[in-house]
Write a protein that holds these residues in place. Structure first.
Motif, PDB file in Angstrom:
ATOM      1  N   HIS A  60       0.813  -1.229   0.000  1.00 22.92           N
ATOM      2  CA  HIS A  60       0.000   0.000   0.000  1.00 22.92           C
ATOM      3  C   HIS A  60       0.843   1.273   0.000  1.00 22.92           C
ATOM      4  O   HIS A  60       0.457   2.258  -0.617  1.00 22.92           O
ATOM      5  CB  HIS A  60      -0.956  -0.001   1.197  1.00 22.92           C
ATOM      6  N   ASN A  94       0.800  -3.117   7.024  1.00 26.14           N
ATOM      7  CA  ASN A  94      -0.533  -3.390   7.541  1.00 26.14           C
ATOM      8  C   ASN A  94      -1.048  -4.786   7.222  1.00 26.14           C
ATOM      9  O   ASN A  94      -1.955  -5.262   7.885  1.00 26.14           O
ATOM     10  CB  ASN A  94      -1.524  -2.348   7.027  1.00 26.14           C
ATOM     11  N   ASP A 130       8.038   0.580   6.681  1.00 26.77           N
ATOM     12  CA  ASP A 130       8.876   0.317   7.858  1.00 26.77           C
ATOM     13  C   ASP A 130      10.124  -0.570   7.731  1.00 26.77           C
ATOM     14  O   ASP A 130      11.229  -0.123   7.993  1.00 26.77           O
ATOM     15  CB  ASP A 130       7.997  -0.267   8.954  1.00 26.77           C
TER      16      ASP A 130
HETATM   17 FE1  FES Z   1       3.749   1.651   5.366  1.00 22.73          FE
HETATM   18 FE2  FES Z   1       3.305   3.007   7.753  1.00 22.73          FE
HETATM   19  S1  FES Z   1       2.211   1.342   6.864  1.00 22.73           S
HETATM   20  S2  FES Z   1       4.866   3.211   6.293  1.00 22.73           S
END
Ligand code: FES
Length: 578
Positions: A60, A94, A130
Motif C-alpha cells: 500500500h 498493515n 517500515d
Molecule cells: Fe507503510 Fe506506515 S504502513 S509506512
C-alpha cells in the motif's frame, strides 16, 4: 578504510565477468540477453544497475513504485548505465502477519543474494514502508555493492471533515474515542478514506519517516530526499537523480561500507533523538551497523540521545505532519539545528561531507522545525532502562508519554500473551486502576513470533471511559513509531526465551524511574530464583519452514534482531562463474 578500486575501463566492471569472456558460459549469458530483445549496445561495457523494487499489488505504501521505477531507469540510461528491475519481497506493514519484522531479515537476505549472484554493478534500493529501508540497506551492505537508497516519501496529510489526520497516531486516538462511546461507527468508517489518501508511507514520524530520514543522515540517500512527499513532482526528479548517481557510484567504487562508519551511526542516533524518531530505529540501526562492521550497542543510544532536544514538531510527539516538515525545509534544515552534535566530516552517496550538504539548507517554518532554545519537548526522545526486569535493556520514548508516568510504582497486571490481553482488556469488571502497570509477555522475537508492534497495549476500556489515556505498559514487543504513551518496549531477553519478564505475576510491584534509567521488579532475590527455577520453556512457535529457521537463529532486540549467521564476520566471496 578500504582502498577503493575504481573500474577504469569497461572490462573492469563486475558485470564484465558475465558478459565479457569469449567462452561457453558468456555465450549463454549474452545469448539470453538477446533473448530479451537486447543487443550488446544496450548493456556491454556499461554499469548494470539493479533497481531493487519493493512494489507489489498489496504494498500500500509503495504503489507509486510501479511507475517511479521508470524515472529511475531514465536516470540510469542518461548516465550511460543499463537498468534492470529486480522485484523483491514487499513488506506492506498493515497486511503482513504476524509482523513484517518476522521477514525483515528474509528480505535482507534476498537482496544480498540477488545482488551478489547476478551480473550487477550497482543498485538503487527502493523502499520506505517500515522494514524495507533497513532490510534493503542490510542486504546491500552485506553484498558490498555500490548502492543508493531511494526513499518512498511520505503521504500527503490526512484529511477528514476538515481535520488533519496523521497515520497511526490518529487511528489510535480515535479508536479510544470510539471505545469510550464518543464517536459512532459511521464516523469511524468514514475516517478510513481520509487518513490514507495518497501514495507514500505514513506521514507521521513513524518508523518509515524515521528510517528513511536516518538512511539520509547515514549518507545513503540524496540530501533532502527522505522528506519529499511521494506525490510531489520533486519525488520523480529525485528518483531520476538516484538512477544517474547509481551509475557514478559504480565508476567511483563508492560502497555502503565506505559511508556507514561508526560516526555516521552516531549522527543517525543524534538525529533520531532530535526528530523523536520511532523506537524501532534502535533495533534497525544496531542491525545495520553490525552488517557494516560497526559494533553498535544499546548504551550508545542512551549516551548520545541525552540532552538532545526534540526539534521536529511532527506527530506523534508534535503537532504537524511530514508534508509540513518538507515545506519547512525537511531533514537538511533540521540538521542545521544540531550541527554541534554531528560529525560533519561524514560523506554521503555524492561523496560530499555533511558540511557541504548543509551549506544551502535552511529552516522555512520555525514552528515546524524548532530552534534548540524552543524545543517541542523538554522530555527526551529516547531512554534506555535497565534493571532486574530487563538485564539486556529496554527502551521507551519519554517525549511521547504523560510526564507523571516517568517515575512510577504500581502493581502489575500480567497478560501471558496477546490473546489473553485482547480477551480481557474491554471487560469492564477487570480489576485495574490507572496506577496499574500493564505487562504483556511472549511478544518478543521468538515469542510473538517476530516481535509484533503490540507494545502500545490498549488502555482498559473501563479506564478509557474514565478519561484515562496513558498508563505504564511493559512488554518485549515493539511499538509502531506512530504510537505514543508510557510504553516500555524491547525488554531483553524476551520472556519466551526465559527472560525475567516471564516471571512477573499479577500483583507484583514494578518500579520505573526514567530519570535514573531504572526498571525494577520488586520481589526478593529468593522469590526471583524460585520462579526462575520453576519456569519451563514453551513449545517453539514453528515446527518447520522459515519460521523454524528464524526461531533457531534470531537474536534479541539489544543485538538488532538479526539472524546470527547473517551477522557473522567476514565477507562472502564473489561467485565463481562456470
Ligand atoms: Fe507503510 Fe506506515 S504502513 S509506512
Amino acid at each position: 578504510m578500504r582502498e577503493r578500486h575504481r573500474p577504469d575501463r569497461p572490462e573492469d566492471l563486475r558485470s564484465h565477468r558475465w558478459f565479457g569472456p569469449q567462452d561457453l558460459r558468456s555465450f549463454g549469458h549474452r545469448s539470453r540477453m538477446k533473448q530479451m530483445g537486447l543487443s550488446p549496445d544496450d548493456f556491454a561495457g556499461k554499469p548494470v544497475i539493479a533497481i531493487v523494487n519493493t512494489w507489489s499489488g498489496l504494498a500500500h505504501c509503495h504503489q507509486h513504485f510501479q511507475n517511479r521505477v521508470e524515472d529511475v531507469k531514465r536516470g540510469v540510461l542518461e548516465a550511460g548505465g543499463f537498468p534492470v528491475e529486480i522485484p523483491v519481497t514487499a513488506l506492506p506493514e498493515n497486511f503482513v502477519k504476524p509482523s513484517t519484522m518476522l521477514y525483515r531479515n528474509l528480505l535482507a537476505m534476498e537482496v544480498e543474494e540477488n545482488l551478489r549472484s547476478q551480473p550487477i554493478d550497482g543498485a538503487v534500493l527502493m523502499g520506505g514502508c517500515d522494514k524495507t529501508p533497513p532490510a534493503l540497506i542490510m542486504g546491500a551492505t552485506s553484498a558490498d555493492i555500490p548502492a543508493i537508497f531511494l526513499p518512498a516519501g511520505p503521504m500527503l496529510r490526512g484529511n477528514w471533515r476538515g481535520q488533519v489526520l496523521g497515520s497511526g497516531s490518529d487511528a489510535w486516538k480515535y479508536w479510544d474515542e470510539k471505545r469510550a462511546g464518543n464517536i459512532s461507527d459511521a464516523d469511524w468508517n468514514d475516517m478510513e478514506a481520509g487518513i490514507s489518501r495518497s501514495d507514500g508511507v505514513c506521514m507521521t514520524m513513524g518508523t518509515a519517516a524515521t528510517m528513511t530520514g536516518l538512511a539520509e543522515v547515514l549518507g545513503l540517500a540524496l540530501p533532502g530526499a527522505s522528506s519529499i512527499p511521494a506525490p510531489d513532482a520533486n519525488h520523480k526528479r529525485m528518483a531520476t537523480a538516484c538512477g544517474r548517481r547509481a551509475v557514478a557510484l559504480v565508476w567511483e567504487d563508492l560502497r555502503p561500507r565506505d559511508i556507514l562508519t561508526a560516526a555516521a551511526f552516531d549522527n543517525a542516533i543524534v538525529t533520531s533523538a532530535a526528530i523523536a524518531g520511532s523506537t524501532n530505529a534502535i533495533i534497525h540501526l544496531i542491525a545495520m551497523a553490525r552488517r557494516a562492521g560497526v559494533p553498535l550497542a544499546l548504551e550508545r543510544f542512551d549516551h548520545l540521545s541525552a540532552g538532545v532536544p526534540v526539534l521536529a514538531n511532527v506527530r506523534p510527539s508534535g503537532a504537524y505532519l511530514m508534508e509540513d516538515f518538507y515545506y519547512a525545509g525537511g531533514l537538511p534544515a533540521l540538521l542545521t539545528r544540531i550541527v554541534d552534535r554531528l560529525d560533519l566530516s561524514q560523506i554521503n552517496v555524492l561523496g560530499q561531507t555533511l558540511t557541504e550538504t548543509l551549506k544551502t539548507a535552511r529552516v522555512w517554518n520555525e514552528d515546524v522545525i524548532r530552534s534548540t532554545d524552543r524545543p517541542i519537548s523538554s522530555a527526551e526522545g529516547l531512554a534506555v532502562l535497565r534493571g532486574n526486569l530487563a538485564p539486556g535493556g529496554c527502551v521507551m520514548k519519554p517525549s511521547a508519554a504523560e510526564p507523571r508516568l516517568l517515575k512510577h510504582r504500581g502493581p502489575a497486571l500480567v497478560f501471558e500473551d496477546y490473546n489473553a490481553m485482547a480477551a480481557a482488556i474491554d471487560d469492564e469488571t477487570l480489576d485495574v486502576s490507572p496506577d496499574h502497570v500493564l505487562v504483556l509477555q511472549n511478544a518478543g522475537p521468538r515469542g510473538g513470533p517476530g516481535m509484533p508492534e503490540w507494545g502500545m497495549l490498549p488502555i482498559p476500556k473501563k479506564l478509557v471511559k474514565q478519561g484515562i489515556r496513558d498508563m505504564v505498559r511493559i512488554s518485549d514487543a515493539r511499538m509502531s513509531g506512530t504510537s505514543y504513551g508510557a510504553c516500555i518496549l524491547h525488554v531483553a531477553p524476551e520472556s519466551f526465551a526465559g527472560g525475567p519478564l516471564a516471571l512477573v505475576k499479577t500483583g507484583d510491584f514494578i518500579e520505573v524511574d526514567v530519570g535514573a534509567r531504572r526498571i525494577h521488579l520488586d520481589i526478593s532475590d529468593a522469590e526471583f530464583a524460585r520462579r526462575k527455577a520453576a519456569w519451563s520453556a514453551p513449545a517453539p512457535r514453528f515446527s518447520r519452514g522459515y519460521g523454524a529457521m528464524f526461531s533457531q537463529h534470531i537474536g534479541q532486540a539489544d543485538s538488532g534482531c538479526d539472524l546470527d549467521f547473517l551477522q557473522a564476520e567476514g565477507m562472502t566471496k564473489e561467485p565463481e562463474i562456470h
